[in-house]
Enzyme design. Structure first.
Site, PDB file in Angstrom:
ATOM      1  N   SER A 209       0.866  -1.180   0.000  1.00 19.59           N
ATOM      2  CA  SER A 209       0.000   0.000   0.000  1.00 19.59           C
ATOM      3  C   SER A 209       0.900   1.226   0.000  1.00 19.59           C
ATOM      4  CB  SER A 209      -0.846   0.016   1.273  1.00 19.59           C
ATOM      5  OG  SER A 209      -1.420   1.295   1.483  1.00 19.59           O
TER       6      SER A 209
ATOM      7  N   TYR B  16      -2.155  -1.209  10.539  1.00 20.98           N
ATOM      8  CA  TYR B  16      -2.121  -1.416   9.080  1.00 20.98           C
ATOM      9  C   TYR B  16      -0.804  -0.885   8.513  1.00 20.98           C
ATOM     10  CZ  TYR B  16      -3.910  -1.198   4.211  1.00 20.98           C
ATOM     11  OH  TYR B  16      -4.110  -1.350   2.865  1.00 20.98           O
TER      12      TYR B  16
HETATM   13  P1  NAI Z   1     -11.164  -6.162  -0.386  1.00 23.53           P
HETATM   14  O1  NAI Z   1     -11.591  -6.097   1.040  1.00 23.53           O
HETATM   15  O2  NAI Z   1     -12.160  -5.898  -1.454  1.00 23.53           O
HETATM   16  O3  NAI Z   1     -10.489  -7.570  -0.714  1.00 23.53           O
HETATM   17  C1  NAI Z   1      -9.657  -8.235   0.169  1.00 23.53           C
HETATM   18  C2  NAI Z   1      -9.958  -9.709   0.046  1.00 23.53           C
HETATM   19  O4  NAI Z   1      -9.068 -10.429   0.898  1.00 23.53           O
HETATM   20  C3  NAI Z   1     -11.385 -10.042   0.499  1.00 23.53           C
HETATM   21  O5  NAI Z   1     -11.974 -10.926  -0.418  1.00 23.53           O
HETATM   22  C4  NAI Z   1     -11.163 -10.708   1.853  1.00 23.53           C
HETATM   23  O6  NAI Z   1     -12.160 -11.655   2.192  1.00 23.53           O
HETATM   24  C5  NAI Z   1      -9.808 -11.376   1.612  1.00 23.53           C
HETATM   25  N1  NAI Z   1      -9.168 -11.699   2.871  1.00 23.53           N
HETATM   26  C6  NAI Z   1      -8.948 -10.875   3.929  1.00 23.53           C
HETATM   27  N2  NAI Z   1      -8.390 -11.565   4.929  1.00 23.53           N
HETATM   28  C7  NAI Z   1      -8.239 -12.833   4.498  1.00 23.53           C
HETATM   29  C8  NAI Z   1      -7.728 -14.011   5.075  1.00 23.53           C
HETATM   30  N3  NAI Z   1      -7.260 -14.028   6.336  1.00 23.53           N
HETATM   31  N4  NAI Z   1      -7.712 -15.158   4.344  1.00 23.53           N
HETATM   32  C9  NAI Z   1      -8.193 -15.175   3.084  1.00 23.53           C
HETATM   33  N5  NAI Z   1      -8.695 -14.080   2.479  1.00 23.53           N
HETATM   34  C10 NAI Z   1      -8.729 -12.938   3.189  1.00 23.53           C
HETATM   35  O7  NAI Z   1      -9.955  -5.147  -0.492  1.00 23.53           O
HETATM   36  P2  NAI Z   1      -9.010  -4.703  -1.692  1.00 23.53           P
HETATM   37  O8  NAI Z   1      -9.072  -3.244  -1.747  1.00 23.53           O
HETATM   38  O9  NAI Z   1      -9.260  -5.497  -2.899  1.00 23.53           O
HETATM   39  O10 NAI Z   1      -7.624  -5.099  -1.031  1.00 23.53           O
HETATM   40  C11 NAI Z   1      -6.705  -6.040  -1.530  1.00 23.53           C
HETATM   41  C12 NAI Z   1      -5.331  -5.687  -1.021  1.00 23.53           C
HETATM   42  O11 NAI Z   1      -4.971  -4.407  -1.523  1.00 23.53           O
HETATM   43  C13 NAI Z   1      -5.182  -5.605   0.493  1.00 23.53           C
HETATM   44  O12 NAI Z   1      -3.956  -6.181   0.872  1.00 23.53           O
HETATM   45  C14 NAI Z   1      -5.179  -4.116   0.774  1.00 23.53           C
HETATM   46  O13 NAI Z   1      -4.475  -3.793   1.936  1.00 23.53           O
HETATM   47  C15 NAI Z   1      -4.488  -3.605  -0.466  1.00 23.53           C
HETATM   48  N6  NAI Z   1      -4.729  -2.203  -0.750  1.00 23.53           N
HETATM   49  C16 NAI Z   1      -5.980  -1.741  -1.088  1.00 23.53           C
HETATM   50  C17 NAI Z   1      -6.163  -0.416  -1.395  1.00 23.53           C
HETATM   51  C18 NAI Z   1      -7.472   0.179  -1.752  1.00 23.53           C
HETATM   52  O14 NAI Z   1      -7.567   1.418  -1.775  1.00 23.53           O
HETATM   53  N7  NAI Z   1      -8.481  -0.592  -2.082  1.00 23.53           N
HETATM   54  C19 NAI Z   1      -5.026   0.507  -1.373  1.00 23.53           C
HETATM   55  C20 NAI Z   1      -3.786  -0.063  -0.953  1.00 23.53           C
HETATM   56  C21 NAI Z   1      -3.661  -1.369  -0.683  1.00 23.53           C
HETATM   57  C1  BGC Z   2      -6.161   1.625   2.235  1.00 25.46           C
HETATM   58  C2  BGC Z   2      -7.327   2.423   1.742  1.00 25.46           C
HETATM   59  C3  BGC Z   2      -6.917   3.861   1.499  1.00 25.46           C
HETATM   60  C4  BGC Z   2      -5.708   3.915   0.602  1.00 25.46           C
HETATM   61  C5  BGC Z   2      -5.186   5.334   0.403  1.00 25.46           C
HETATM   62  C6  BGC Z   2      -5.016   1.774   1.308  1.00 25.46           C
HETATM   63  O1  BGC Z   2      -3.927   1.054   1.786  1.00 25.46           O
HETATM   64  O2  BGC Z   2      -6.532   0.248   2.315  1.00 25.46           O
HETATM   65  O3  BGC Z   2      -8.355   2.375   2.704  1.00 25.46           O
HETATM   66  O4  BGC Z   2      -7.958   4.577   0.869  1.00 25.46           O
HETATM   67  O5  BGC Z   2      -4.672   3.132   1.151  1.00 25.46           O
HETATM   68  O6  BGC Z   2      -5.023   6.002   1.614  1.00 25.46           O
END
Ligand code: NAI
Ligand code: BGC
Length: 256
Positions: free
Chosen positions: A144, A157
């Site tokens: 991130s 986080y």
């Molecule tokens: P999301 O919440 O839509 O997807 C995350 C997925 O990971 C979900 O399907 C959830 O059930 C699964 N998950 C969480 N814990 C788990 C576990 N213990 N075992 C198996 N599956 C698990 O979120 P998103 O946005 O798609 O996030 C994906 C990655 O991207 C994360 O690592 C997040 O930190 C990172 N990220 C997201 C950003 C954003 O703005 N959406 C920005 C920066 C990083």
């Molecule tokens: C976080 C989001 C956030 C983004 C930018 C990500 O790592 O999961 O919630 O919007 O960073 O700050």
């Protein structure tokens, strides 16, 4: 483009959001896909159907990646599913909002175990397999912008993503002799369910977008494209790096 012909990729947390987009992108470029999540439901079913429609294979393996035993099982099962494993995308992650003074140990552990500990031991298992089979491997970790910049009320986080930054730097050096590359992708603000609260608060959303030079939230496809690059041989000389996919957010500065 068929950059992933005859390759198998495991993408953790791929039922939705960025992980699902990565699965579809890698499949579109020829990879067979191992999907993962806590539970298999209609989202997983739909993704498998979409991937199979592209002529690729897909399998969903249920595992909680915050549990080291479960991650090790996940990697072992992924290896046998389609006869090998080439690419590991550590995407699963979560955030728990809390003022620092109120953070509970249980929540700290949940964040760290999911975003760092499970990844640490998942890469270890994958690396042991690559070494034993004498085959190259690629790891892409979903970090991130908060591996680099602060995020008040999300201290655990930030610690987890900061740790992931150093894990990647370290492993790039240690695993290069085995032919394994390790890189991070650092998304900025991407429209996914993790940002549900932000997306439904128009005023707050405008404030966030004001800090993004490109002037919009990121799309999951923006992230998946960079993951595909790093997972491919186009990035054969890239290891130990973080690629920011943030519309310019991280190093944004403007005089008011
Ligand atoms: P999301 O919440 O839509 O997807 C995350 C997925 O990971 C979900 O399907 C959830 O059930 C699964 N998950 C969480 N814990 C788990 C576990 N213990 N075992 C198996 N599956 C698990 O979120 P998103 O946005 O798609 O996030 C994906 C990655 O991207 C994360 O690592 C997040 O930190 C990172 N990220 C997201 C950003 C954003 O703005 N959406 C920005 C920066 C990083
Ligand atoms: C976080 C989001 C956030 C983004 C930018 C990500 O790592 O999961 O919630 O919007 O960073 O700050």
């Amino acid at each position: 483009m068929d950059r992933f012909k005859n390759k198998v990729a495991l993408i953790t947390g791929s039922s939705q959001g960025i992980g699902a987009a990565c699965a579809l992108r890698l499949a579109r470029e020829g990879a067979d896909i191992i999907l993962n999540g806590h539970k298999f439901d209609d989202r997983g079913e739909k993704l498998i159907a979409e991937i199979e429609e592209m002529g690729r294979k897909a399998k969903f393996i249920t595992a909680d990646v915050s549990d080291v035993k479960a991650v090790i099982r996940l990697v072992k099962e992924a290896v046998t599913a389609f006869g090998g494993l080439d690419i590991l995308v550590n995407n699963a992650g979560l955030e728990i909002k809390s003022d620092f003074l109120e953070v509970k140990e249980k929540d700290y552990d949940t964040v760290m175990d999911t975003n760092l500990k499970g990844i640490f031991f998942g890469i270890q298992e994958f690396s042991k397999y690559c070494k034993k089979e004498k085959r190259a491997g690629v790891v892409v970790n979903m970090s991130s912008v908060h591996e680099e910049i602060v995020f008040p009320h999300f201290a655990a986080y930030c610690v987890s993503k900061g740790g992931l930054k150093m894990l990647t730097r370290n492993l790039a050096t240690e695993l290069a002799p085995l032919g394994i590359r390790v890189n991070n992708v650092a998304p900025g603000a991407i429209s996914t369910p993790i940002n549900q609260e932000l997306l439904s608060d128009k005023k707050q959303l405008q404030k966030v977008i004001k800090n993004i030079p490109i002037g919009r939230m990121g799309k999951v496809e923006d992230v998946a494209g960079v993951v595909a690059f790093l997972a491919s041989d186009d990035a054969a000389y890239v290891t130990g790096s973080t690629y920011f996919v943030d519309g310019g957010l991280t190093y944004h500065y403007e005089e008011q």
